[in-house]
Design a protein around this motif. Structure first.
Motif, short mmCIF file in Angstrom:
data_model
loop_
_atom_site.label_atom_id
_atom_site.label_comp_id
_atom_site.label_asym_id
_atom_site.label_seq_id
_atom_site.Cartn_x
_atom_site.Cartn_y
_atom_site.Cartn_z
N GLY A 120 0.79 -1.22 0.00
CA GLY A 120 0.00 0.00 0.00
C GLY A 120 0.83 1.27 0.00
O GLY A 120 0.29 2.36 0.16
N TYR A 121 2.16 1.13 -0.17
CA TYR A 121 3.12 2.24 -0.19
C TYR A 121 3.41 2.74 1.23
O TYR A 121 2.51 3.12 1.96
N GLY A 122 4.67 2.72 1.57
CA GLY A 122 5.10 3.20 2.89
C GLY A 122 4.56 2.36 4.02
O GLY A 122 4.37 2.86 5.13
N CYS A 123 4.33 1.07 3.77
CA CYS A 123 3.78 0.15 4.78
C CYS A 123 2.42 0.63 5.29
O CYS A 123 2.13 0.52 6.49
N ALA A 124 1.60 1.17 4.40
CA ALA A 124 0.27 1.62 4.79
C ALA A 124 -0.56 0.46 5.32
O ALA A 124 -1.39 0.62 6.22
N PHE A 125 -0.33 -0.75 4.76
CA PHE A 125 -1.02 -1.95 5.21
C PHE A 125 0.02 -3.02 5.55
O PHE A 125 1.11 -3.04 4.98
N ARG A 126 -0.35 -3.89 6.45
CA ARG A 126 0.50 -5.03 6.80
C ARG A 126 -0.37 -6.28 6.82
O ARG A 126 -1.43 -6.28 7.45
#
Length: 198
Positions: free
Chosen positions: A38-44
């Motif tokens: 999700g870009y920049g660890c927006a989701f994990r």
């Protein structure tokens, strides 16, 4: 002998005999790795690596035991396998590079996601004793726009001779082979030419 005593006695015999139930109970737990997307660890999304994965990585890395060069080739195959497993938990096959405007889209990854995930894999391999010739270093970056390059992150390993190598999966589609090149050479790349990153 009462029924309860018999059950306890049977359980004790099974434990001493190493029954399949006992073997399952002491089997190594899965290793969990958070997959950033999700870009920049927006989701994990949590990826559980179990015994089958352990065996697969051991088999892949066994081909790289002879030399640092062979190990880097094995690392490329390990990254490819890892990304295919990651796709199973994100549910999306990430496209190569990053599309501007695609942030906050589940499954799509920028260089922060890619480098974080690759670094997590390399540290997993190191903990399992599967890296014989390389040490995992801190992630590194290049570019800051004013130098004509877009900021870009990568995972890094260090060979026995002290040379640092990048393991950069951002340029390939999910499951493709990552770039594994000398960090010094990688640092010179990424110049913005006609809107394209090299």
């Amino acid at each position: 002998m009462t029924r309860r005593s018999f059950v306890l006695f049977a359980g004790l015999v099974a434990i001493m005999a190493g029954s399949p139930v006992t073997d399952r109970a002491v089997a190594a737990p899965a290793t969990s790795i958070d997959i950033c997307h999700g870009y920049g660890c927006a989701f994990r999304s949590r990826l559980d690596l179990g015994l089958g994965d352990d065996r697969k990585f051991a088999s892949i890395m066994a081909a790289g035991r002879a030399t640092p060069e062979a190990e880097r080739k094995a690392i490329a195959r390990a990254v490819s396998y890892f990304e295919k497993r990651a796709q199973q938990v994100t549910g999306v096959r990430d496209q190569p590079r990053s599309e501007f405007g695609a942030s906050k889209i589940r499954g799509q990854m920028d260089c922060v996601d890619e480098s974080t995930n690759t670094d997590a894999l390399l540290r997993y391999l190191a903990r399992r004793g599967l890296l014989r010739h390389h040490k995992v270093e801190a992630r590194d970056s290049r570019g800051f726009l004013l130098d004509g390059r877009y900021p870009h992150w990568t995972a890094v390993i260090r060979a026995p001779d002290g040379v640092k190598w990048v393991v950069d999966s951002w340029y390939a589609p999910m499951g493709g082979a990552p770039d594994i090149i000398r960090l010094n050479d990688w640092k010179q790349r990424g110049v913005l030419e006609s809107g394209a990153l090299n």
